[in-house]
Each structure stands twice: as structure tokens, then as C-alpha cells.
Design an enzyme around this catalytic site. Structure first.
Site, PDB file in Angstrom:
ATOM      1  N   ASP A   1       0.820  -1.221   0.000  1.00 37.52           N
ATOM      2  CA  ASP A   1       0.000   0.000   0.000  1.00 37.52           C
ATOM      3  C   ASP A   1       0.855   1.272   0.000  1.00 37.52           C
ATOM      4  OD1 ASP A   1      -2.197  -1.771   0.353  1.00 37.52           O
ATOM      5  OD2 ASP A   1      -1.889  -1.733   2.517  1.00 37.52           O
TER       6      ASP A   1
ATOM      7  N   GLU B   1     -11.262   0.707  -3.402  1.00 37.59           N
ATOM      8  CA  GLU B   1     -10.575   1.152  -2.173  1.00 37.59           C
ATOM      9  C   GLU B   1      -9.348   1.973  -2.543  1.00 37.59           C
ATOM     10  OE1 GLU B   1      -9.764  -2.599  -0.284  1.00 37.59           O
ATOM     11  OE2 GLU B   1      -8.384  -3.240  -1.842  1.00 37.59           O
TER      12      GLU B   1
END
Ligand SMILES: *[C@@H]1O[C@H](CO)[C@@H](O)[C@H](O)[C@H]1NC(C)=O
Ligand SMILES: *[C@@H]1O[C@H](CO)[C@@H](O)[C@H](O)[C@H]1NC(C)=O
Ligand SMILES: *[C@@H]1O[C@H](CO)[C@@H](O)[C@H](O)[C@H]1NC(C)=O
Ligand SMILES: *[C@@H]1O[C@H](CO)[C@@H](O)[C@H](O)[C@H]1NC(C)=O
Ligand SMILES: *[C@@H]1O[C@H](CO)[C@@H](O)[C@H](O)[C@H]1NC(C)=O
Ligand SMILES: *[C@@H]1O[C@H](CO)[C@@H](O)[C@H](O)[C@H]1NC(C)=O
Ligand SMILES: *[C@@H]1O[C@H](CO)[C@@H](O)[C@H](O)[C@H]1NC(C)=O
Ligand SMILES: *[C@@H]1O[C@H](CO)[C@@H](O)[C@H](O)[C@H]1NC(C)=O
Ligand SMILES: *[C@@H]1O[C@H](CO)[C@@H](O)[C@H](O)[C@H]1NC(C)=O
Ligand SMILES: *[C@@H]1O[C@H](CO)[C@@H](O)[C@H](O)[C@H]1NC(C)=O
Length: 591
Positions: free
Chosen positions: A37, A212
Site C-alpha cells: 500500500d 478502495e
């Protein structure tokens, strides 16, 4: 020649750059090992430096920060989450998939901002308390103590990021829990207090699972919205949409997905969860997460790593991303080795730690949740050349009492490790440990989560528990009463897949009372060998087992190689002394 010249002129036109040298060759991953991420920025005011943050789940220190000036040499400069008082609740998250998810790093008003979520994955998706959304701010990324304590805000979701609009309004975007969404939301926000306006749904993605990781970028009068979709597995992808107003409606890019390796044979799979930034020449770059698992998706112990790519972004158009691969050419950047004013390690340098010289633990060493501060001592009086570990009540599985899940304890889990960052490597420690009570144990682990780890240690166990003897060694256990406690070498595996059975072998008499060398070595892309022998005599190392790394290829994190010490549920506290600590890479697979 004519062709080369015309390409060059197109480049110059497209990026409105002064004529630069040849494009640069880059190697992925830029941050090998457990660095998912990624969120990166370029900060002119800080010596033209790129900074990247990544997710850390239950690892502590959490939210590593890396810096670079050429996108090639990266240095770990600190961690945003570096003190328990910043976020006490990390000690309480129940599951191995809990902890810090997906940070977004931004620089605004001479301040570094980091917005993220502490997830307690044990609670229902729609439960507000599952999602502890938080803001950290800091003035100096090289100074860990400059990062604030967490400022909390209310959002039943994750992957939150701050955004400052041209009119001065501040927003937070986030992804709604996939069982109750799925969609991306936006609210006005006060980043100092965590107060929010009303949440608006601004985009539902293109239909992939779990839209997301939203990021908004303002460019050419548009609000560009980037998201990840498809889940963080093989279907992962990056999609984009845009709108003239921040609230939407956002129209999807007809070329979606803009980045994915789905349905390819590339080693680099699960590409997604990206971020975009510009360098000092105004050229665009993208970072994303990827697992080197392809295409089988069975052996990927390093988990989700940070990869880089070049992006071409013409005015009024959606950006075009170069697909992710192990080697690529991207925009030219000035080479630079000397990065920053940190003493953190440069990515890809081996470990050879001498604990008698260290006054603090190196930045890249990591625990699982908060460590018990008294259980780790550098250079103790009785063994100044060592790191002293005090065994925790909990072992690496951290089962506590009658709760049939995965729980922490107030004692923590005595474990310290470093990320596996190479396909092939050797991790080796020297350990001085003489267990004095039943089941006391210390050794090495390839640790993915509390539910996924391979360990080899020395434990005090009844002679009757021996399953074998070390290769080429006579079993002295047969000479003693079956109930006599003797030091034994034990290999254990905890995983979601079937693993080698527990191996227990008596410690050879000749090794008793001596320091022992314990190695974990990746013999190839799929197997680890666990070996043990008397320190100073590598030729006497015995391989206890060669085990597949599919046992630690799972989920959100990546393998941490380290040392543990546990009483396995008892109260004894016999110290273990780590006297040598080495890690060296022996091969990095990129295709
Ligand atoms: C920029 O680099 C110079 C020279 O290395 C150093 O003295 C200075 O502290 C750096 N400034 C920042 C903001 O990092
Ligand atoms: C962890 O799980 C246990 C057992 O279900 C529960 O009692 C405890 O409250 C949980 N902790 C947190 C922080 O949710
Ligand atoms: C680091 O930050 C803390 C907190 O702001 C400050 O007290 C300290 O002086 C800073 N240290 C350095 C070396 O700048
Ligand atoms: C978050 O919600 C809780 C319960 O609804 C409330 O008590 C708290 O004040 C809110 N926090 C903020 C920062 O708005
Ligand atoms: C997005 O999803 C929400 C909730 O399911 C729905 O109310 C909304 O109409 C959807 N928006 C679009 C543009 O499809
Ligand atoms: C340099 O890299 C950029 C970004 O990938 C690409 O658009 C451009 O065509 C390359 N230039 C040359 C001369 O290869
Ligand atoms: C570690 O450092 C100490 C102190 O300088 C030195 O005496 C010792 O030989 C070193 N040990 C190793 C293994 O390098
Ligand atoms: C860890 O501790 C638990 C509870 O005491 C125990 O059941 C388990 O066998 C131990 N070992 C491993 C490898 O989990
Ligand atoms: C093991 O011990 C037996 C009896 O002492 C001896 O005959 C044998 O050669 C030994 N084997 C090894 C591998 O040392
Ligand atoms: C890796 O090593 C293991 C153990 O030696 C062996 O079984 C396996 O076939 C090897 N795999 C490859 C791809 O070489």
C-alpha cells in the site's frame, strides 16, 4: 537516428522538460519485502526528496518511511508510528490481519500528514469500532519524535486520505467497508481535530470487488480520482475517474483499468493500490503494491512489495501507466547515492550487527505489536556482546487462555526480526540460551503472522518427545529416562496449509553450553532450510528441515526473519543472548 531524435522531441514536448539525458533503468521492487500500500510524495523543500510510507499491520515500529532522491537508492529514515503513546490500541488488536492498513502520506503547509486506519479485523464490517481512523502530523520526517499522537476521526471504513482543495477546503476520502458499500466517500474535514462534515458517496468504482485506496489529484481543472479494485489478490487493478467538481459526478476512464497484471504470466502479480507523484522535472511516476508470485500464486513469502513505474500524463487526458515489470526504463533522474541525513539502512544492504557497538536497535528491526520494553537489552553487563531477550509468556502463536482466536497479551511476544527482502538469502544468528524450565524456548522464525510461521528453536522437553535425531548425530536421548527434561532442537510450523510435522531432536552433548548458530536460508524460490550447529563451525551445521514457504505465503503481510524467546505459557524468564546477527541476499528474482 532520425527516429531517436523524433522520440526525444516528443518526450520534451509531452513533459515540457528541459532536454534531459537518456532515460534511466529502474529495478522493481523498489522496496522489496513487506511494504504494501505505498503512498509517495516528492518534496522540493526537503532537498528534492521522495518520501514513501507503507502499511505495517501489527508490526511495530509501524508505518515505515523511506526516502530517496533518485528513485533508485532508498533509505529507511524512520517510522511514523514509533511510540506506544501515539496509538495504544495497537496492543489490543486481535487478529493477525489487524493493525495499520494503507496510509496516505502528503506534504502541505510545511507539514507532513499521514492519514490511515487502525483496523480491529475481529469486529463486524459495519461495526464503527472496527475502524479507528487516524491522522498523524509531523514537521520533520527524520525525527521520529516529531510525529504527533493519533488524532482520531469517525469513519466506518478504511484507506483514508487527506486532500486540500484550491479554495482552501480540506477533505478526507475513504473506502467504505466492502460488505456494506462498496463505494468511495468524501467528507470535509478538520485535520487538527478530526471533526468531519457529512460523508458523500462520490464513486462506486467500475464494478470490481472492493473499490478502495482512493487518491484525488487536481490537474488541468479536473479532479482525478484513483482507486484500487478487484481485491488485493490476482484480480487487483488500478482504475480512475474524473470530475469537474470534487463532489462528482465522477466519470470513469474508458481505458480502465489503467494498471494491472491480471491474466499475465508476469512474476509481478496483484498489482494495485497505487499513488501518483511528480518529480522535480514535472514528470509523473506511479507506485503500487505487487507480489512476486506469478503466475502460480503459491510461493510469495515476501508478500506485497512496493513497485515503481513511469507515467505519461498529457493535459486533459487520463494518465498512461507503464505496466509493472522487474526492469523498466523511466524518466531520467540525476543519480544520487547520498540520500538523506538519516542513519537508517539503505535498502538492499546486508546485516552484520555487532550488539556491543549498538546503543539503539537498528531502525529496520521490528516487533509484532508493542514490545515489552524490559525484554530487549543491548549489551547487558553479563554478556556485553549481545542482545538479551527475556522470554514472553506468549509464543509466536499468541494463543491466550480459552480464546480460540489470536490474541496479544500484556507481556507481548518476545520477537525481533527484519523483513525478508531477497528471493534468496541467508539469515543467521548466534544464540546463547540454556533453557531451565519445561518448554522454555528460543530460536529463529520465518514469521508472516501469528497464524503463519515456521520456527526452529532450542527447548527444554522430555526425552520422550524426541521424534528423531539430527543427521549424523547419535541420539543421546535413549540413554536417559523418558520423562527427563533435556534440551532439544524443535522445528514447528503454524500455517493454513499442510506443513512438515513437528521435529524434536536432542541437542548433541558436544553442543551443550555452547553458543549455537541458527540459519534460515532460502535454498530456492520455494523452500527454506533451517540449520543449527555450534557457533564458529559452519561446516558442522545440520539442516533440521527444508520446508516450503507456501506456509508463509498468505494475506497482507510479508515474512519477517527473526529471533523469538518464550516460556510457552509458564512464568520462567531464562534470558537468551543473541550474539551475532547476519542477513545477506543471494539472489533477487525479477522475472
Ligand atoms: C539538505 O541537505 C543539506 C546538505 O546535505 C543538509 O545540510 C540539510 O539539512 C538538508 N535539508 C533538509 C531539509 O533535509
Ligand atoms: C479480543 O477478543 C477477545 C475474545 O473475543 C475479546 O474479549 C476482546 O475484547 C477482544 N479485544 C479487542 C480489542 O477487541
Ligand atoms: C525532534 O522533535 C522533537 C519534538 O518536536 C523535538 O523536541 C526535538 O528537539 C527534535 N529533535 C531534533 C534533533 O530535531
Ligand atoms: C465519533 O463518534 C462518537 C460516537 O458517535 C462520538 O462520541 C465522537 O465524539 C466522535 N468523534 C469525533 C472526532 O467526531
Ligand atoms: C453507488 O452506490 C450507492 C449505494 O449502493 C448508490 O446509492 C448510488 O446510487 C451508487 N452510485 C452510482 C453512481 O452508481
Ligand atoms: C522515457 O520514459 C518515458 C516514460 O516512460 C517515455 O514516455 C519516453 O518515451 C521515454 N523516452 C525515451 C527516449 O525512451
Ligand atoms: C564487536 O565490537 C567489539 C567492540 O569494538 C569488538 O571487540 C568485537 O570484536 C566485535 N565483534 C565482532 C563479531 O565483530
Ligand atoms: C504456543 O502456545 C500455545 C498455548 O500455550 C500452545 O497451544 C502451542 O502449542 C504453542 N506453540 C505453538 C507453535 O503455537
Ligand atoms: C552411534 O553410536 C553407536 C554406539 O555407541 C556407534 O556404534 C555408532 O557408530 C554411532 N554412530 C554415529 C553416526 O556416530
Ligand atoms: C527447491 O528445493 C526443494 C528442497 O530441496 C526441492 O524439493 C524443490 O524441488 C526445489 N524447487 C525448485 C523449483 O528448484
Amino acid at each position: 537516428m532520425a527516429l531517436a531524435r523524433s522520440l526525444l522531441s516528443i518526450t520534451i514536448y509531452a513533459s515540457s522538460v528541459v532536454a534531459t539525458a537518456k532515460n534511466t533503468t529502474f529495478y522493481n521492487p523498489i522496496l522489496p519485502g513487506f511494504h504494501p500500500d505505498p503512498s509517495c510524495i516528492f518534496v522540493r523543500d526537503w532537498n528534492n526528496t521522495f518520501f514513501c510510507a507503507s502499511s505495517s499491520f501489527n508490526a511495530f515500529p509501524g508505518i515505515p518511511l523511506h526516502a530517496s532522491q533518485d528513485l533508485q537508492h532508498w533509505q529507511l529514515i524512520g517510522h511514523v508510528l514509533n511510540r506506544q503513546e501515539q496509538l495504544p490500541r495497537l496492543a489490543e488488536t486481535n487478529r493477525s490481519t489487524s493493525g495499520i492498513w494503507a496510509p496516505t502520506l502528503r506534504f502541505h503547509d510545511n507539514t507532513f500528514w499521514l492519514v490511515t486506519t487502525l483496523v480491529d479485523d475481529d469486529r463486524p464490517q459495519a461495526d464503527h469500532s472496527r475502524w479507528d481512523n487516524i491522522i498523524f502530523k509531523g514537521k520533520d520526517p527524520y525525527n521520529s519524535s516529531s510525529w504527533s499522537n493519533a488524532i482520531h476521526f469517525n469513519f466506518t471504513g478504511y484507506d483514508t486520505e487527506p486532500f486540500w482543495d484550491v479554495d482552501g477546503t480540506t477533505y478526507i476520502t475513504g473506502a467504505h467497508a466492502w460488505q456494506t458499500g462498496p463505494y468511495i466517500q468524501l467528507a470535509k474535514a478538520n485535520l487538527e481535530t478530526g471533526e468531519l462534515g457529512e460523508w458523500l458517496i462520490i464513486w462506486n468504482g467500475t464494478g470490481g470487488m472492493a473499490p478502495e485506496g482512493p487518491h484525488i489529484y487536481r490537474k488541468d481543472g479536473w479532479y482525478y480520482l484513483l482507486a484500487a479494485e478487484g481485491g488485493t489478490g490476482l484480480g487487483h487493478m488500478v482504475t480512475m475517474a474524473r470530475s469537474r467538481t470534487i463532489q462528482g459526478p465522477y466519470e470513469s476512464n474508458p481505458e480502465n483499468p489503467v494498471l494491472t497484471n491480471t491474466n499475465t504470466n508476469n512474476l509481478f502479480q496483484t498489482v494495485g493500490h497505487a499513488d501518483l507523484f511528480q518529480d522535480g522535472n514535472n514528470n509523473w511516476w506511479g507506485v503500487a503494491l505487487s507480489t512476486r508470485s506469478g503466475p502460480e500464486y503459491i510461493n510469495y513469502p515476501m508478500g506485497r512489495e512496493t513497485v515503481l513505474t513511469a507515467v505519461v500524463w498529457h493535459p486533459n487526458e487520463f494518465p498512461v501507466w507503464t505496466p509493472i515489470s522487474g526492469v523498466f526504463t523511466g524518466w531520467a533522474l540525476p543519480p544520487s547515492n547520498t540520500v538523506t541525513r538519516s542513519d537508517g539502512p539503505i535498502v538492499n544492504t546486508p546485516d552484520n550487527l555487532n550488539f556491543s557497538k549498538l546503543t539503539t536497535l537498528p531502525l529496520h528491526l521490528t516487533h509484532w505489536r508493542y514490545p515489552h520494553p524490559d525484554y530487549y537489552t543491548l549489551s547487558p553487563l553479563e554478556r556485553p556482546d549481545s542482545l538479551r531477550l527475556i522470554p514472553s509468556y506468549l509464543n509466536l502463536t499468541a494463543l491466550n487462555g480459552n480464546y480460540a482466536g489470536t490474541q496479544h497479551g500484556p507481556d507481548g511476544q518476545t520477537f525481533i526480526g527484519r523483513r525478508q527482502t531477497d528471493t534468496l538469502f541467508t539469515f543467521s544468528i548466534d544464540l546463547s540460551f540454556t533453557p531451565t524450565a519445561y518448554n522454555e524456548e528460543s530460536g529463529v522464525s520465518a514469521f508472516l503472522t501469528q497464524n503463519h510461521h515456521l520456527t526452529m528453536g532450542v527447548a527444554l522437553l522430555p526425552a520422550s518427545e524426541s521424534t528423531t535425531c539430527l543427521p549424523g548425530i547419535n541420539n543421546s536421548a535413549s540413554a536417559v529416562h523418558p520423562e527427563t527434561l533435556i534440551p532439544q532442537v524443535r522445528f514447528q510450523a503454524v500455517s493454513h496449509v499442510s506443513t512438515p510435522r513437528t521435529i524434536v531432536a536432542p541437542l548433541p552433548d558436544a553442543w551443550k553450553g555452547r553458543d549455537l548458530t541458527m540459519d534460515i536460508r532460502a535454498v530456492n524460490v520455494s523452500h527454506y532450510a533451517f540449520s543449527i550447529g555450534p557457533t564458529g563451525h559452519r561446516s558442522q551445521l545440520k539442516t533440521v528441515v527444508t520446508a516450503s514457504n507456501d506456509a508463509v505465503s498468505w494475506g497482507f503481510t510479508g515474512v519477517i526473519l527473526g529471533v523469538f524467546a518464550t516460556s510457552n505459557g509458564a512464568k520462567e524468564k531464562t534470558p537468551a543472548y543473541v550474539t551475532g546477527w547476519r542477513y545477506w541476499g543471494e539472489g533477487q528474482f525479477r522475472d
